[in-house]
Design an enzyme around this catalytic site. Structure first.
Site, PDB file in Angstrom:
ATOM      1  N   LYS A   1      10.960   2.941 -23.545  1.00 34.71           N
ATOM      2  CA  LYS A   1      11.362   1.698 -24.234  1.00 34.71           C
ATOM      3  C   LYS A   1      11.064   0.467 -23.369  1.00 34.71           C
ATOM      4  CE  LYS A   1      13.140   3.208 -28.149  1.00 34.71           C
ATOM      5  NZ  LYS A   1      12.326   3.131 -29.382  1.00 34.71           N
TER       6      LYS A   1
ATOM      7  N   TYR B   1      19.942   8.735 -21.521  1.00 29.82           N
ATOM      8  CA  TYR B   1      18.797   8.114 -22.209  1.00 29.82           C
ATOM      9  C   TYR B   1      17.485   8.387 -21.458  1.00 29.82           C
ATOM     10  CZ  TYR B   1      16.869   4.948 -25.716  1.00 29.82           C
ATOM     11  OH  TYR B   1      16.171   4.420 -26.764  1.00 29.82           O
TER      12      TYR B   1
HETATM   13  P1  NAP Z   1      14.914   8.505 -37.136  1.00 30.56           P
HETATM   14  O1  NAP Z   1      15.446   8.290 -38.496  1.00 30.56           O
HETATM   15  O2  NAP Z   1      14.877   9.905 -36.611  1.00 30.56           O
HETATM   16  O3  NAP Z   1      13.472   7.828 -37.034  1.00 30.56           O
HETATM   17  C1  NAP Z   1      12.558   8.141 -35.993  1.00 30.56           C
HETATM   18  C2  NAP Z   1      11.221   8.313 -36.645  1.00 30.56           C
HETATM   19  O4  NAP Z   1      10.157   8.466 -35.665  1.00 30.56           O
HETATM   20  C3  NAP Z   1      11.184   9.565 -37.510  1.00 30.56           C
HETATM   21  O5  NAP Z   1      10.695   9.228 -38.783  1.00 30.56           O
HETATM   22  C4  NAP Z   1      10.227  10.445 -36.735  1.00 30.56           C
HETATM   23  O6  NAP Z   1       9.595  11.448 -37.495  1.00 30.56           O
HETATM   24  C5  NAP Z   1       9.260   9.403 -36.241  1.00 30.56           C
HETATM   25  N1  NAP Z   1       8.271   9.969 -35.323  1.00 30.56           N
HETATM   26  C6  NAP Z   1       8.473  10.705 -34.200  1.00 30.56           C
HETATM   27  N2  NAP Z   1       7.280  11.088 -33.690  1.00 30.56           N
HETATM   28  C7  NAP Z   1       6.320  10.567 -34.508  1.00 30.56           C
HETATM   29  C8  NAP Z   1       4.908  10.629 -34.534  1.00 30.56           C
HETATM   30  N3  NAP Z   1       4.199  11.279 -33.592  1.00 30.56           N
HETATM   31  N4  NAP Z   1       4.240   9.978 -35.532  1.00 30.56           N
HETATM   32  C9  NAP Z   1       4.917   9.329 -36.492  1.00 30.56           C
HETATM   33  N5  NAP Z   1       6.254   9.257 -36.548  1.00 30.56           N
HETATM   34  C10 NAP Z   1       6.945   9.874 -35.555  1.00 30.56           C
HETATM   35  O7  NAP Z   1      15.777   7.689 -36.059  1.00 30.56           O
HETATM   36  P2  NAP Z   1      16.091   6.117 -35.872  1.00 30.56           P
HETATM   37  O8  NAP Z   1      17.299   6.077 -35.017  1.00 30.56           O
HETATM   38  O9  NAP Z   1      16.051   5.422 -37.174  1.00 30.56           O
HETATM   39  O10 NAP Z   1      14.890   5.648 -34.948  1.00 30.56           O
HETATM   40  C11 NAP Z   1      14.039   4.557 -35.275  1.00 30.56           C
HETATM   41  C12 NAP Z   1      13.766   3.708 -34.042  1.00 30.56           C
HETATM   42  O11 NAP Z   1      14.964   3.051 -33.649  1.00 30.56           O
HETATM   43  C13 NAP Z   1      13.287   4.480 -32.816  1.00 30.56           C
HETATM   44  O12 NAP Z   1      12.302   3.711 -32.138  1.00 30.56           O
HETATM   45  C14 NAP Z   1      14.550   4.567 -31.990  1.00 30.56           C
HETATM   46  O13 NAP Z   1      14.293   4.760 -30.610  1.00 30.56           O
HETATM   47  C15 NAP Z   1      15.128   3.194 -32.263  1.00 30.56           C
HETATM   48  N6  NAP Z   1      16.546   3.007 -31.939  1.00 30.56           N
HETATM   49  C16 NAP Z   1      17.497   3.841 -32.417  1.00 30.56           C
HETATM   50  C17 NAP Z   1      18.824   3.636 -32.093  1.00 30.56           C
HETATM   51  C18 NAP Z   1      19.898   4.586 -32.599  1.00 30.56           C
HETATM   52  O14 NAP Z   1      20.994   4.573 -32.040  1.00 30.56           O
HETATM   53  N7  NAP Z   1      19.643   5.361 -33.632  1.00 30.56           N
HETATM   54  C19 NAP Z   1      19.196   2.550 -31.287  1.00 30.56           C
HETATM   55  C20 NAP Z   1      18.212   1.688 -30.811  1.00 30.56           C
HETATM   56  C21 NAP Z   1      16.887   1.927 -31.145  1.00 30.56           C
HETATM   57  P3  NAP Z   1      10.045  12.985 -37.179  1.00 30.56           P
HETATM   58  O15 NAP Z   1      11.425  13.128 -37.706  1.00 30.56           O
HETATM   59  O16 NAP Z   1       9.028  13.791 -37.882  1.00 30.56           O
HETATM   60  O17 NAP Z   1       9.976  13.197 -35.685  1.00 30.56           O
END
Ligand code: NAP
Length: 257
Positions: A164, A157
């Protein structure tokens, strides 16, 4: 009658139907909230448009959260089209792949800045931009997404864990600062879910297996469960909760040995 009839929300971070942001948006919409969505870059526009079109009266706008002019333009459009704002979802994170994969000690200065700008500072910038619209609603609720790797060193990570930790501190400082204006700021610390962003984490599949084996509930979390937790934090159901990091992780974080 929905719990959120007449209320409006702005959702950052839908990339596709597996996105955590989409699960939360569906839960909010189910309760009657009218939603605006942003997407980053033309490549995501059609996908976000077609998801948003499945919900009543939604709005879709471009926004890279590192671009202040685009942030201003999003909030101007939301003001014009929705006239108020009750909820803001920050579900955005990024770190350069090589900085996630390298030994942590080799994290680059540029990568460190980028990860913190996109994954932590953006929460401050978006919340500030939302304030005039929250004022029109008599207050507002902000929710961000974080992970256990902010608190403990989780293999693979790396830089994202440090970003985070910054995000979680931003949640607390924003909550302390904006509470007197009836603006609440919280985060969900979600257990691992297989999304686009998650695939950037080395060893993610074994992380999923490990969580399912060790968590008290002996399974991983479902997107719908994170959606419902987001609904709780972004609705008046959580009206006296602010500055909290709420785990939605099948209980994984409470286990020692
Ligand atoms: P996701 O579907 O890939 O969503 C991440 C989003 O962030 C995407 O829409 C991405 O767009 C966007 N992003 C990245 N850079 C950006 C920028 N400069 N401006 C605007 N948008 C931007 O993945 P997700 O897992 O749902 O992630 C959502 C949140 O949950 C994140 O904060 C992640 O760290 C958190 N989270 C995820 C998990 C897990 O296991 N999946 C667990 C805990 C927390 P692009 O695709 O264009 O980059």
């Amino acid at each position: 009658m929905g719990l959120l009839d007449g209320k409006t929300g702005l959702i950052f971070g839908v990339a596709n139907k597996r996105s955590i942001a989409w699960a939360i948006a569906q839960a909010l919409s189910r309760e009657g909230m009218r939603l605006a969505f942003t997407y980053q870059g033309e490549r995501l526009k059609d996908g976000v448009d077609s998801l948003a079109n499945t919900l009543p009266d939604s709005l879709v706008l471009p926004c890279d959260v590192t671009n202040d002019a685009e942030i201003d333009s999003v909030f101007a459009s939301v003001d014009k089209e929705l006239g108020r704002l009750d909820a803001l979802l920050h579900s955005v994170a990024f770190a350069p792949r090589e900085d996630l994969e390298n030994d942590f000690v080799n994290t680059s200065r540029e990568g460190f800045k980028t990860a913190h700008d996109i994954s932590a500072y953006s929460l401050v910038a978006l919340t500030r931009a939302a304030l005039p619209l929250f004022e029109k609603s008599g207050g507002g609720s902000v929710c961000a997404l974080t992970y256990y790797g902010a608190e403990k060193a989780v293999e693979g990570y790396n830089l994202m864990g440090v970003a985070k930790a910054s995000l979680e501190a931003c949640v607390r400082y924003l909550a302390a600062n904006l509470g007197p204006r009836n603006v609440r700021v919280n985060a969900i610390s979600a257990g691992p879910v297989n999304t686009l962003a998650a695939r950037g984490i080395k060893g993610f599949t074994s992380m999923l297996h490990h969580h399912a084996e060790r968590a008290p509930l002996r399974r991983n979390v479902e997107l719908e469960e994170i959606g419902n937790a987001g609904l709780f934090l972004l609705s008046p159901m959580s009206s006296s909760i602010t500055g909290e990091i709420m785990f939605v992780d099948s209980g994984y974080n409470i286990v020692g040995l």
